[in-house]
Design a protein around this motif. Structure first.
Motif, PDB file in Angstrom:
ATOM      1  N   HIS A 185       0.858  -1.184   0.000  1.00 23.09           N
ATOM      2  CA  HIS A 185       0.000   0.000   0.000  1.00 23.09           C
ATOM      3  C   HIS A 185       0.893   1.231   0.000  1.00 23.09           C
ATOM      4  N   TYR A 186       0.573   2.188  -0.844  1.00 22.17           N
ATOM      5  CA  TYR A 186       1.322   3.446  -0.867  1.00 22.17           C
ATOM      6  C   TYR A 186       0.382   4.599  -0.566  1.00 22.17           C
ATOM      7  N   GLN A 187       0.948   5.634   0.018  1.00 24.00           N
ATOM      8  CA  GLN A 187       0.210   6.865   0.285  1.00 24.00           C
ATOM      9  C   GLN A 187       1.189   8.020   0.177  1.00 24.00           C
ATOM     10  N   TYR A 188       0.934   8.914  -0.753  1.00 22.75           N
ATOM     11  CA  TYR A 188       1.800  10.060  -0.982  1.00 22.75           C
ATOM     12  C   TYR A 188       1.353  11.254  -0.147  1.00 22.75           C
ATOM     13  N   ALA A 189       2.237  12.206   0.025  1.00 22.24           N
ATOM     14  CA  ALA A 189       1.929  13.423   0.781  1.00 22.24           C
ATOM     15  C   ALA A 189       0.714  14.139   0.199  1.00 22.24           C
ATOM     16  N   SER A 190       0.479  13.997  -1.097  1.00 21.23           N
ATOM     17  CA  SER A 190      -0.656  14.635  -1.762  1.00 21.23           C
ATOM     18  C   SER A 190      -1.995  14.038  -1.339  1.00 21.23           C
ATOM     19  N   GLY A 191      -1.931  12.870  -0.665  1.00 24.96           N
ATOM     20  CA  GLY A 191      -3.154  12.188  -0.274  1.00 24.96           C
ATOM     21  C   GLY A 191      -3.496  11.026  -1.192  1.00 24.96           C
ATOM     22  N   ARG A 192      -2.878  10.984  -2.352  1.00 25.08           N
ATOM     23  CA  ARG A 192      -3.128   9.875  -3.276  1.00 25.08           C
ATOM     24  C   ARG A 192      -2.623   8.582  -2.644  1.00 25.08           C
ATOM     25  N   GLU A 193      -3.428   7.538  -2.765  1.00 27.20           N
ATOM     26  CA  GLU A 193      -3.014   6.250  -2.233  1.00 27.20           C
ATOM     27  C   GLU A 193      -3.583   5.127  -3.068  1.00 27.20           C
ATOM     28  N   GLY A 194      -3.020   3.958  -2.876  1.00 22.69           N
ATOM     29  CA  GLY A 194      -3.478   2.795  -3.607  1.00 22.69           C
ATOM     30  C   GLY A 194      -2.623   1.591  -3.290  1.00 22.69           C
ATOM     31  N   ASP A 195      -2.782   0.566  -4.090  1.00 18.31           N
ATOM     32  CA  ASP A 195      -2.034  -0.671  -3.920  1.00 18.31           C
ATOM     33  C   ASP A 195      -1.368  -1.020  -5.242  1.00 18.31           C
ATOM     34  N   SER A 196      -0.202  -1.649  -5.150  1.00 15.36           N
ATOM     35  CA  SER A 196       0.542  -2.055  -6.335  1.00 15.36           C
ATOM     36  C   SER A 196       1.284  -3.342  -6.031  1.00 15.36           C
ATOM     37  N   ILE A 197       1.899  -3.907  -7.055  1.00 16.42           N
ATOM     38  CA  ILE A 197       2.685  -5.121  -6.852  1.00 16.42           C
ATOM     39  C   ILE A 197       3.908  -4.797  -6.004  1.00 16.42           C
ATOM     40  N   ALA A 198       4.293  -5.705  -5.133  1.00 18.39           N
ATOM     41  CA  ALA A 198       5.465  -5.513  -4.289  1.00 18.39           C
ATOM     42  C   ALA A 198       6.736  -5.996  -4.986  1.00 18.39           C
ATOM     43  N   ALA A 199       6.614  -6.932  -5.884  1.00 15.95           N
ATOM     44  CA  ALA A 199       7.721  -7.408  -6.714  1.00 15.95           C
ATOM     45  C   ALA A 199       7.102  -7.878  -8.014  1.00 15.95           C
ATOM     46  N   GLY A 200       7.848  -7.753  -9.094  1.00 15.01           N
ATOM     47  CA  GLY A 200       7.279  -8.220 -10.346  1.00 15.01           C
ATOM     48  C   GLY A 200       8.182  -7.983 -11.516  1.00 15.01           C
ATOM     49  N   PHE A 201       7.765  -8.560 -12.639  1.00 16.17           N
ATOM     50  CA  PHE A 201       8.513  -8.423 -13.880  1.00 16.17           C
ATOM     51  C   PHE A 201       7.576  -8.584 -15.064  1.00 16.17           C
ATOM     52  N   ALA A 202       8.074  -8.158 -16.217  1.00 11.97           N
ATOM     53  CA  ALA A 202       7.327  -8.321 -17.462  1.00 11.97           C
ATOM     54  C   ALA A 202       8.305  -8.737 -18.553  1.00 11.97           C
ATOM     55  N   PRO A 203       8.086  -9.909 -19.140  1.00  9.79           N
ATOM     56  CA  PRO A 203       8.950 -10.346 -20.231  1.00  9.79           C
ATOM     57  C   PRO A 203       8.548  -9.645 -21.534  1.00  9.79           C
ATOM     58  N   ARG A 204       9.335  -8.667 -21.929  1.00  6.65           N
ATOM     59  CA  ARG A 204       9.066  -7.914 -23.153  1.00  6.65           C
ATOM     60  C   ARG A 204       9.997  -8.407 -24.256  1.00  6.65           C
ATOM     61  N   LYS A 205       9.645  -8.126 -25.489  1.00  6.69           N
ATOM     62  CA  LYS A 205      10.441  -8.609 -26.614  1.00  6.69           C
ATOM     63  C   LYS A 205      11.878  -8.098 -26.558  1.00  6.69           C
ATOM     64  N   ALA A 206      12.088  -6.830 -26.266  1.00  5.87           N
ATOM     65  CA  ALA A 206      13.429  -6.239 -26.270  1.00  5.87           C
ATOM     66  C   ALA A 206      14.238  -6.590 -25.032  1.00  5.87           C
ATOM     67  N   ALA A 207      13.569  -6.704 -23.878  1.00  7.46           N
ATOM     68  CA  ALA A 207      14.250  -6.998 -22.611  1.00  7.46           C
ATOM     69  C   ALA A 207      13.193  -7.346 -21.576  1.00  7.46           C
ATOM     70  N   THR A 208      13.621  -8.018 -20.539  1.00  7.09           N
ATOM     71  CA  THR A 208      12.735  -8.273 -19.412  1.00  7.09           C
ATOM     72  C   THR A 208      12.808  -7.080 -18.475  1.00  7.09           C
ATOM     73  N   THR A 209      11.659  -6.595 -18.072  1.00  6.60           N
ATOM     74  CA  THR A 209      11.581  -5.479 -17.135  1.00  6.60           C
ATOM     75  C   THR A 209      11.324  -6.033 -15.744  1.00  6.60           C
ATOM     76  N   ILE A 210      12.193  -5.673 -14.801  1.00  2.00           N
ATOM     77  CA  ILE A 210      11.999  -6.031 -13.401  1.00  2.00           C
ATOM     78  C   ILE A 210      11.628  -4.749 -12.668  1.00  2.00           C
ATOM     79  N   TYR A 211      10.501  -4.779 -11.981  1.00  2.82           N
ATOM     80  CA  TYR A 211       9.984  -3.595 -11.318  1.00  2.82           C
ATOM     81  C   TYR A 211      10.516  -3.492  -9.896  1.00  2.82           C
ATOM     82  N   LEU A 212      11.156  -2.371  -9.607  1.00  3.39           N
ATOM     83  CA  LEU A 212      11.658  -2.053  -8.272  1.00  3.39           C
ATOM     84  C   LEU A 212      10.953  -0.766  -7.869  1.00  3.39           C
ATOM     85  N   MET A 213       9.792  -0.922  -7.270  1.00  2.57           N
ATOM     86  CA  MET A 213       8.908   0.210  -7.017  1.00  2.57           C
ATOM     87  C   MET A 213       9.479   1.207  -6.019  1.00  2.57           C
TER      88      MET A 213
END
Length: 136
Positions: free
Chosen positions: A49-77
């Motif tokens: 769960h994230y919450q920014y100073a602006s008040g915006r909040e939500g949920d996102s993946i804590a770890a993840g990746f996406a196998p793309r044609k050019a390269a694999t993207t590893i998400y480090l949020m």
């Protein structure tokens, strides 16, 4: 066959498909979470769960990746800047603010990658994370 298996079978090129299967096992081991296929071909492990100073909040993946044609993207949020030492040991890669791009997982030090993913996951899931990638 489940949706994730079908998706992985469709990934091209074959190297990216093989890398995806390796990352699937690595991230499941590190996070203790089951993979979930999200829209856009992102494979996520756990949430935070994230919450920014602006008040915006939500949920996102804590770890993840996406196998793309050019390269694999590893998400480090929580951003890549905090991993300078580990990234120096990683092997060939490129970076975005919150993304690590890998073209060939066989050229990567998997122990260094495991340490990066573990730290990122633990940071994000330790409570409400209130920063955007790249902010300290």
């Amino acid at each position: 066959m489940d949706e994730l298996s079908e998706y992985l079978d469709s990934v091209t090129p074959a190297r990216r498909r093989d890398d995806a299967r390796t990352l699937l096992a690595l991230m499941a081991e590190v996070t203790g979470e089951q993979p979930v296929l999200h829209r856009g071909g992102i494979i996520g492990f756990g949430t935070y769960h994230y919450q920014y100073a602006s008040g915006r909040e939500g949920d996102s993946i804590a770890a993840g990746f996406a196998p793309r044609k050019a390269a694999t993207t590893i998400y480090l949020m929580n951003g890549v800047d905090r991993y300078t030492a580990e990234l120096a040991e990683l092997g060939p890669h490129t970076l975005g603010v919150g993304c690590l791009y890998i073209k060939d997982l066989s050229a990567i030090d998997l122990d260094a990658l495991r340490a990066i993913v573990r730290d990122s996951y633990e940071t994000l899931t330790s409570g409400t994370y209130g920063q955007r990638a790249g902010e300290d």
